[in-house]
Design a protein around this motif. Structure first.
Motif, PDB file in Angstrom:
ATOM      1  N   UNK A   1       0.825  -1.205   0.000  1.00  0.00           N
ATOM      2  CA  UNK A   1       0.000   0.000   0.000  1.00  0.00           C
ATOM      3  C   UNK A   1       0.866   1.265   0.000  1.00  0.00           C
ATOM      4  N   UNK A   2       0.329   2.309  -0.626  1.00  0.00           N
ATOM      5  CA  UNK A   2       1.120   3.524  -0.785  1.00  0.00           C
ATOM      6  C   UNK A   2       1.597   4.079   0.560  1.00  0.00           C
ATOM      7  N   UNK A   3       0.733   3.968   1.586  1.00  0.00           N
ATOM      8  CA  UNK A   3       1.146   4.565   2.865  1.00  0.00           C
ATOM      9  C   UNK A   3       2.372   3.869   3.465  1.00  0.00           C
ATOM     10  N   UNK A   4       2.584   2.614   3.062  1.00  0.00           N
ATOM     11  CA  UNK A   4       3.775   1.926   3.574  1.00  0.00           C
ATOM     12  C   UNK A   4       5.034   2.468   2.882  1.00  0.00           C
ATOM     13  N   UNK A   5       4.898   2.779   1.588  1.00  0.00           N
ATOM     14  CA  UNK A   5       6.042   3.393   0.884  1.00  0.00           C
ATOM     15  C   UNK A   5       6.289   4.787   1.473  1.00  0.00           C
ATOM     16  N   UNK A   6       5.206   5.465   1.794  1.00  0.00           N
ATOM     17  CA  UNK A   6       5.342   6.788   2.430  1.00  0.00           C
ATOM     18  C   UNK A   6       6.033   6.662   3.790  1.00  0.00           C
TER      19      UNK A   6
END
Ligand code: PLP
Length: 771
Positions: free
Chosen positions: A61-66
């Motif tokens: 999920x994008x928030x994990x990359x963030x």
């Protein structure tokens, strides 16, 4: 296990175009290995290097990359800045989201600075100095991340070392044998020793994957840690445990662990508590690694990155297991200048206890297992020996809601500190308990006597039956055990027919065990009950009268036998027709153990006149109970007082009430039904001609061992060998049945799916080892 991640499908040419357009970077692109991402090294004309990382949103999920970018941003202002890559922002910000891959998947792209140096994995023999450097670097990283917060840092994924239990479902991916047993042991020790204490450990964001492919070295110095793909909030000790699970893959693993830990400790102090759990955490990580590798073989046979360290993980798991937790922990603690943790203080020597026991206790009181266990503490479904090694308790139906359940302990302590006396005073405790108990029972079972044991309950039941009927004679079932008093031994064929036994007295009538598997009438329940008619007649001829028919609705000592259909109904009919009363002995099987109901008699279409209870009623506190009808209670109240010094005291009632509350609040009956059903089905799949039958209800099961499936000749030797084998693997079972050829399973009711899988894998290994 979740499906293998979908790595983005992006060619080097497309990646180069994206890097140029969004970051203004140009140069030669070379693909780098990665488990889930698509990574490219971009080497510019002037030799400057960057890494373009492309992550499919479907796999991360994008928030994990963030989260990863934020962590790197945080570290860029801390002491470990030089150790980790810098995030190079694109023209639009640190991350770029694009549907860039060939499958049109949404991908998150980022560029990181390249860390120059050699990978740890390229070093054939990392020096002691390098190991120390790793310890210091990890400690610094952990110190720097201590105050980091991000909404996505609580992550649940399979490499989260706090939740390795998913491997219980995947054990069949491993070849049966010693290695698989080591994984089971690592899982079991984690489950028992570590899982309950995780919340007490200091938590924060950790890198979470300091493996040899993510560490950069130069000379004897660790100069880089990258790949924050597994970063998450976890007990900080997991950082070290994970790193050690890789850095200790060397010929001297314990020394390597000690050097890394000592250096780590010199910068960020390890508590005794953290040190005590470290060994089990390392082994849990290794167990997850080898199971993941085995599964990855199936998914991606060619991904070298996935399987690279598999053999080394197995070797390290083996070596650590062979050294043992105590030795390894002591060595590491010593290197840190700490004394070894003492999880269970005050232990004596097993040998001395055994010698003392021989002198001070009767030889008639036996010990379990060839090599007796010295158990010092219990928790849930687990028992712990003097070294705090965990044993899976699959046989203690007394610790019903789990060993030392905190609510039970609290109830006992609170009441013990307030009042404990006999029942000759008014007290609300006994009445509250009687109400609560009767609320679980059908009418007319509504009058309660509280006693101190199952034997006392059955003794009293016989007295009530005799007072009510005026008769004396008793009908019992072969193989039954009802208690340890003189009278109860007389009605316990299990004891009478065993060593030191004698013939049943004339007032006892013994029915064949209504065993559908090997009983003489097969599954014709009424046929086993019919002799009650003749017994009643014989009694009358002698001028006597039947007083009671007593039977367990599922027979324990007879070999965990579920009676042939219709047996109890027919037996109750015949007994009542002869003027006798019917006693259901639920000392073993009551309180929801059978899973489908609170009481085992409920499935048989009968309601007893007297119900006797014991063992699980107060989770090990000595309590028993008799519940009967107002009519029988009235017959018993003939002027002679019934007094029981300890029976029904306020402490016993508080404890017994707590047990009923926990059964309800924790859904333990449903757990017995569901876990029991899974267990029964899994045991039935064990392919071994020596397993005659797997039977039982809920969490009350038996595995009957036979020498020959045709003749069903009992194989007591093998049953015993299986139990001893399992004990050697820290799984506690015992045998039962008149021929002692039934392996019995009746664990605390909180026995869950993970425990069930540990048990089945161990039993499978035991069957192989004894065939
Ligand atoms: C079915 C049954 N009834 C009664 C008893 C006697 O209980 P206690 O040992 O608490 O006296 C036992 C004990 O094993 C039992 O299994």
């Amino acid at each position: 296990m979740p499906p293998a991640p979908q790595r983005p499908e992006i060619s080097a040419a497309t990646a180069a175009a994206l890097a140029r357009e969004h970051w203004g970077l140009s140069g030669q692109l070379r693909e780098l290995g990665s488990y889930a991402d698509r990574n490219f090294l971009i080497e510019g004309e002037a030799g400057e290097r960057h890494v373009l990382k492309i992550t499919a949103e479907a796999s991360e999920p994008r928030e994990v990359v963030e989260l990863q970018a934020a962590a790197l941003g945080h570290l860029s202002e801390r002491a470990s800045a030089a150790l980790v890559p810098r995030v190079i922002p694109s023209r639009a910000g640190p991350l770029l989201v694009a549907s860039a891959d060939a499958r049109d998947q949404a991908c998150v792209l980022r560029v990181l600075s390249w860390l120059p140096g050699q990978l740890w994995s390229e070093r054939s023999a990392p020096s002691a100095a390098l190991r120390r450097s790793l310890g210091l670097a990890l400690a610094q990283l952990d110190l720097d991340l201590q105050d980091f917060e991000h909404p996505a840092m609580q992550r649940s994924f399979r490499w989260n070392l706090t939740t390795p239990e998913w491997i219980a479902d995947e054990l069949s991916a491993l070849e049966p044998g010693r290695q698989r047993e080591r994984v089971v042991d690592a899982l079991a020790q984690f489950r028992a020793r570590v899982a309950p204490r995780l919340s007490e450990l200091p938590h924060q964001l950790i890198h979470g994957d300091a493996n040899e492919h993510n560490l950069v070295v130069e000379g004897d110095a660790l100069c880089g840690i990258f790949d924050f793909g597994d970063t998450l909030a976890a007990p900080v000790i997991c950082e070290l445990a994970i790193a050690l699970a890789y850095a200790a893959m060397v010929p001297d693993p314990v020394q390597a662990c000690a050097e890394i830990c000592a250096a780590y400790h010199s910068r960020r102090a390890l508590s005794t508590f953290e040190l005590d759990l470290l060994f089990d955490l390392i082994r849990a990580r290794l167990a997850v690694s080898v199971v993941s590798s085995a599964l990855a073989h199936a998914h991606e046979p060619d991904n070298r990155h996935v399987v690279a360290s598999e053999a080394k993980s197995w070797a390290l798991l083996g070596t650590l297991t062979d050294f043992g937790r105590r030795a390894v922990t002591k060595y590491i603690a010593g290197a840190c200048g700490q004394s070894a943790p003492v999880p269970v203080p005050g232990a004596r020597s097993r040998t001395r206890l055994l010698a003392q026991r021989r002198v001070r206790l009767s030889a008639a009181s036996s010990l379990a297992y060839d090599s007796p266990l010295y158990i010092r503490r219990g928790e849930g479904t687990w028992l712990f020996d003097e070294h705090d090694a965990a044993y899976l308790d699959c046989v203690n139906n007394v610790a019903h809601v789990g060993h030392c359940h905190p609510r039970v302990v609290e109830a006992a302590s609170a009441q013990l500190a307030t009042l404990n006396t006999n029942t000759r005073y008014l007290h609300e405790g006994i009445l509250a308990y009687a109400e609560r108990l009767c609320a679980t029972l059908p009418e007319p079972l509504s009058v309660v006597f509280l006693v101190c044991s199952g034997s006392e309950a059955n003794e009293l039941a016989l007295r009530i039956a005799r007072a009510h009927t005026g008769g004396r004679e008793v009908v019992v079932v072969d193989g039954a055990y009802h208690g340890n008093t003189s009278t109860l031994i007389d009605i316990s064929p299990y004891k009478l027919r065993g060593p030191g036994g004698h013939a049943p007295p004339p007032w006892v009538h013994v029915l064949d065990t209504p065993d559908p598997y090997s009983g003489r009438h097969g599954d014709d329940g009424p046929a086993y009950a019919a002799p009650i008619i003749a017994a009643a007649h014989a009694a009358r001829v002698r001028g006597e009268q039947l007083a009671a028919f007593i039977c367990e609705p599922v027979m324990a000592c007879a070999g965990q036998v579920v009676p042939a259909p219709g047996f109890l109904e027919a037996a109750y009919g015949h007994a009542r027709a002869a003027g006798a009363v019917c006693i259901a002995d639920e000392v073993q099987v009551g309180f929801g153990r059978v899973g489908d109901a609170m009481w085992a008699f409920e499935a048989e279409g009968v309601v007893p006149d007297i119900l006797t209870l014991g063992k699980p009623i107060a989770n090990g506190h000595p309590v028993g109970a008799v519940v009967t009808t107002p009519a029988l209670a009235a017959s018993f109240a003939n002027g002679m007082e019934y007094f029981n010094t300890f029976g029904g005291n306020p402490v016993s009632c508080a404890v017994a009430s707590a047990v009923l509350e926990v059964i309800a609040d924790e859904g333990l009956v449903a757990n017995a039904r569901e876990t029991g059903a899974w267990l029964r089905a899994a045991l039935r799949e064990l392919d071994d001609p020596g397993v005659g039958e797997v039977r039982g209800r809920g969490l009350f099961l038996g595995v009957e061992l036979v020498a020959d499936p045709e003749t069903k000749a009992p194989d007591a030797r093998r049953a015993r060998a299986i139990v001893e084998y399992a004990r050697g693997r820290h799984v506690l079972l015992s045998t039962d049945g008149p021929a002692r050829n039934v392996v019995k399973i009746k664990p605390p009711m909180c026995f869950g799916p993970v425990e069930a899988r540990i048990l089945v894998t161990t039993l499978a290994a035991a069957l192989r080892a004894t065939s």
